[in-house]
Motif scaffolding. Structure first.
Motif, PDB file in Angstrom:
ATOM      1  N   SER A  66       9.704  -2.148   6.063  1.00 52.97           N
ATOM      2  CA  SER A  66      10.573  -1.538   5.058  1.00 52.97           C
ATOM      3  C   SER A  66       9.741  -0.857   3.975  1.00 52.97           C
ATOM      4  O   SER A  66      10.053   0.258   3.544  1.00 52.97           O
ATOM      5  CB  SER A  66      11.482  -2.599   4.430  1.00 52.97           C
ATOM      6  N   LEU A  67       8.683  -1.512   3.540  1.00 49.09           N
ATOM      7  CA  LEU A  67       7.854  -0.975   2.464  1.00 49.09           C
ATOM      8  C   LEU A  67       6.963   0.172   2.920  1.00 49.09           C
ATOM      9  O   LEU A  67       6.544   0.996   2.105  1.00 49.09           O
ATOM     10  CB  LEU A  67       6.986  -2.088   1.874  1.00 49.09           C
ATOM     11  N   VAL A  68       6.663   0.250   4.232  1.00 49.87           N
ATOM     12  CA  VAL A  68       5.749   1.278   4.712  1.00 49.87           C
ATOM     13  C   VAL A  68       6.317   2.678   4.482  1.00 49.87           C
ATOM     14  O   VAL A  68       5.555   3.650   4.356  1.00 49.87           O
ATOM     15  CB  VAL A  68       5.426   1.048   6.209  1.00 49.87           C
ATOM     16  N   LEU A  69       7.621   2.806   4.371  1.00 47.47           N
ATOM     17  CA  LEU A  69       8.241   4.088   4.047  1.00 47.47           C
ATOM     18  C   LEU A  69       8.750   4.134   2.610  1.00 47.47           C
ATOM     19  O   LEU A  69       8.709   5.182   1.967  1.00 47.47           O
ATOM     20  CB  LEU A  69       9.402   4.370   5.002  1.00 47.47           C
ATOM     21  N   ALA A  70       9.217   3.005   2.108  1.00 46.72           N
ATOM     22  CA  ALA A  70       9.844   2.992   0.781  1.00 46.72           C
ATOM     23  C   ALA A  70       8.856   3.342  -0.332  1.00 46.72           C
ATOM     24  O   ALA A  70       9.188   4.098  -1.254  1.00 46.72           O
ATOM     25  CB  ALA A  70      10.466   1.625   0.514  1.00 46.72           C
TER      26      ALA A  70
END
Length: 478
Positions: free
Chosen positions: A289-293
């Motif tokens: 989730s964080l890799v794009l957010a």
């Protein structure tokens, strides 16, 4: 996340969400420039009212049906009981709305009351099919049907707005897409109606009572800002706020894909006691989730004012500060959304209800205080504070059940890649005057490419899983 079916279904959901996000972005730009913030505000209010009324027709039964069907015991029976119960609640709500139609003066004057009724009727079919497909674990098919639903809706809305139908075209397109998505899923539907007993109704009801209360809190939480903005301010303010919120949602579409895919799996793992799989999936869900957010957040802060201005028009440019606040909200939302989803899948509904009720009360109070004073920024601040409260409480409760591990090495690699990307984007903005949309798109595209290369170079674990996914996809296409 090494389980093939989960990867496959998550990829399907992710690909469809990327495609829909791109098409949805273009269509929203067209609507913003054609009908303006005021009509868009009416449409967003229509969706908010529909969410609240749909809650009454569902009564938490949709979530209960997914849970019981996903457990694998008597899926046909639970499906049949779910459809009968939901039809009963739908009939009660529709009769009540028609009898009290004169009370909905605003909806009658705008001409969307009839679309509200039609949307509720079609949602009966959609809810029965979609919830059952999710419970059976057919997430790839459900995600594809959802994509077709969204694309059909957009094409209908664009054509209707082009013909000058305005708010009726937007609301009508929503109903049309919902119907098309339901028909697509019916083609792959293999549950059937059978006789059910009172014990099946009681089983659904015992779970639905908690999911209803939780859903009620979540829907009120997610719509309170929109409805209160419509009450205190103008429809145009609602339009600007919701466009900013929609734009920042780009940061969480990976989270949405993972949540849809993992929920029935986690539910099943909880039943059979596979705690290790649950904990591993939770850690990877945070990472992916964080890799794009994080890079989307960084890019939004650096370029968001120009993107709002050139994409949507001058009247939406004033939503930049609101957008920055909502980007922060979306980062917090990742932890809140995943944590509450796992609590729900693991049957910790009482805890989830308490958390939700605290957040709902705080959200309503803060919106009522801040919106009249500082406008749409007040709604964003209220959402940020209550989202943070919700996330902290949910993770605290979840930590008593599972060992929560955030993959610190991957997180640091994501932050390093995002920082280096920001140096390029910031330097580009300082040197190049962003006088048109094409000059704005250059750092968006190039910056995204730089980030992708860097994060794959820094993090061998992400690179390895990326290579494995690509290899499997190539094999499956041969």
């Amino acid at each position: 996340m090494s389980i093939g079916s989960i990867q496959r279904q998550a990829i399907v959901s992710f690909v469809w969400q990327i495609t829909f996000t791109f098409v949805g972005l273009l269509s929203t730009i067209y609507f913003a420039r054609t009908v303006g913030a005021g009509v868009l505000g009416e449409y967003f209010l229509f969706l908010a009212y529909l969410s609240i009324i749909s809650l009454m027709t569902d009564g938490g039964l949709g979530g209960a049906a997914i849970k019981r069907i996903s457990e694998g015991e008597e899926p046909d029976t639970y499906f049949s009981a779910f459809v009968v119960l939901r039809s009963f609640f739908m009939m009660l709500v529709l009769v009540t709305l028609i009898v009290l139609r004169t009370c909905f003066e605003e909806l009658n004057n705008s001409g969307i009351f009839i679309w509200l009724i039609l949307a509720l009727i079609v949602s009966l079919l959609h809810g029965a099919v979609s919830s059952s497909m999710a419970g059976c674990g057919k997430i790839g098919i459900q995600s594809t049907a959802t994509f077709i639903n969204n694309i059909s809706r957009i094409f209908f809305q664009v054509f209707a707005v082009f013909l000058g139908f305005g708010i009726s075209g937007l609301a009508g397109g929503f109903v049309f897409g919902l119907f098309v998505g339901s028909i697509v899923q019916l083609h792959f539907f293999d549950l059937r109606f059978v006789r059910f007993e009172w014990k099946h109704v009681k089983s659904l009801w015992s779970f639905s009572l908690w999911t209803f209360l939780i859903s009620a809190g979540m829907i009120v939480y997610s719509t309170a800002d929109t409805i209160m903005l419509g009450y205190y301010l103008s429809n145009a303010d609602v339009g600007v706020y919701r466009i900013a919120l929609q734009f920042t949602a780009l940061a969480t579409f990976a989270t949405d894909a993972l949540r849809v895919t993992l929920w029935p799996r986690v539910s099943r793992w909880g039943i059979v006691g596979e705690i290790g799989l649950i904990e591993d999936s939770l850690s990877r869900a945070f990472t992916y989730s964080l890799v794009l957010a994080i890079p989307i957040f960084v890019g939004g802060v650096l370029l968001g004012d120009k993107l709002l201005y050139y994409f949507y028009g001058a009247e939406f440019g004033r939503g930049y500060m609101t957008m920055v606040l909502l980007f922060i909200v979306q980062l917090v939302n990742i932890f809140q959304f995943i944590s509450t989803s796992y609590l729900s899948a693991l049957d910790h509904l009482k805890d989830l209800l308490r958390i939700t009720m605290v957040a709902v009360v705080a959200n309503i109070v803060l919106n009522a205080i801040l919106i009249p004073v500082i406008g749409i920024e007040g709604a964003a601040i209220a959402t940020f504070i209550t989202m943070g409260l919700n996330a902290v409480l949910a993770m605290w409760v979840l930590s008593k059940i599972l060992t929560i591990r955030v993959e610190s090495e991957s997180l640091m690699n994501i932050l390093k890649a995002s920082f280096l990307m920001s140096l390029f984007v910031g330097g580009y903005r300082m040197i190049v005057p962003l006088s048109n949309i094409w000059l704005v798109l250059v750092p968006v595209i190039v910056g995204g490419g730089i980030y992708g290369i860097l994060v794959l170079n820094f993090d061998r674990k992400i690179l390895g899983e990326f290579n494995m996914i690509c290899t499997n996809l190539i094999k499956n296409t041969k």
